[in-house]
Design an enzyme around this catalytic site. Sequence first.
Site: not given
Ligand code: ACO
Length: 372
Positions: A255, A309
């Site tokens: 998140h 989620e």
């Molecule tokens: N699985 C694996 N790796 C992850 C995940 C995940 N669910 N979430 C983040 N990471 C990793 C990324 O690969 C990244 O790694 P790196 O820097 O080594 O490349 C690091 O963690 C940071 O990721 P970002 O995308 O920069 O983090 P951000 O804060 O932008 O993303 C997000 C948040 C989009 C929710 C992300 O965690 C994600 O894609 N989760 C999966 C999708 C999901 O569950 N979405 C619902 C969110 S809740 C809502 O909106 C109501």
Amino acid sequence: MPQVAKGLEGVVVSETALSHPDGENGRLIYLGYEIADLANNATYEEVVHLLWTGHLPTRGEFTEFSAKMASYRVLPKSVTDVIRTMPTDSEPMDVLRTAVSAFGAVQKITGKATIEHAMALTAVFPTIMATFDRQRRGLAPLAPRADLNHAANYLYMLSGEVPSDQRTRALDTYLILTADHGLNASTFTARVIASTLSDMCSSIVGAIGALKGPLHGGAPALVLNMLREIGTPENAEAWLTAALDRGERLMGFGHRVYKAEDPRAKVLRSLAERTSEIDFFRLAIRVEDLALKMLHERKPDRRLYTNVEFYSSAVLHGVGLPDDLFTPTFAISRVAGWTAHVIEQLKDNRLIRPDAEYVGPTRMTFVPLEKR
Ligand code: ACO
């Protein structure tokens, strides 16, 4: 050189008194009330009243407010006709976006945004989705029932049966948990549109578009797909390892704000235990345990936890919703927050207009079309 705040992370663009996700401590409040207190004790209508007016309703206010909102549930025939023109294989979020836009035009949701506008929009979201869902199943739409609360009426309009108290309460709790969440992407979208002094409906149509994406509200059905693919607790480790080795994201984890457990996930986990089938819940728990362990091992500095989620999917599945209505049901809840933010934005408005750092070419010579 200006600093580029990619994804606007950490950038504060407005004040809000509506809700505060405290990412470090895993806390969420709506106007000072802890989310778990509201989820366990209030109804969605009480929380909507809180977000729109700033206080929890008295008994008298609650009765009047709920009755008024219920009276707004009926869709104008011209909007039902718009839904009827949608192909039955349309994505429900596309239908919602289209029908809400049509509703705004037909009901003249124009001029300065008001609580009346907020109520009119919030009241019809379930009617729009139930009308479309029945239509694609070859069934006639059902008229909303004013004697049922928001959650129960939605389930009734989908199935034609008055839901049990347990199902109603499970959906009501979900609706409360997801009604608002600071300046998330869809709420920000709504506020940007409001800041141009456009109308409330345009803000909400934009917000629906933002919510649809899998990085925001589009994840719960993807969580369910993941759990179905994994199939059994025994398969979980190999499946998750392979997905992470391929560089995939595990849906339902991570998140932007929470660097501790999302407080909504905690409430939803215990709700899922009561609403989903025992084998399904056991699978979800196993997948969560392993996923957290693996994410912490692979990305120790990222502090990735279960987000809202993950267990939303189990709860919404448990109350009997089809997978592709999960994100629209999130919208059915979040429209309360979007509309509250639009009203708040307009109380102290300034056009939201950030800058971009230009990185394109600077000295191109124009060549007329016939010479290119
Ligand atoms: N699985 C694996 N790796 C992850 C995940 C995940 N669910 N979430 C983040 N990471 C990793 C990324 O690969 C990244 O790694 P790196 O820097 O080594 O490349 C690091 O963690 C940071 O990721 P970002 O995308 O920069 O983090 P951000 O804060 O932008 O993303 C997000 C948040 C989009 C929710 C992300 O965690 C994600 O894609 N989760 C999966 C999708 C999901 O569950 N979405 C619902 C969110 S809740 C809502 O909106 C109501």
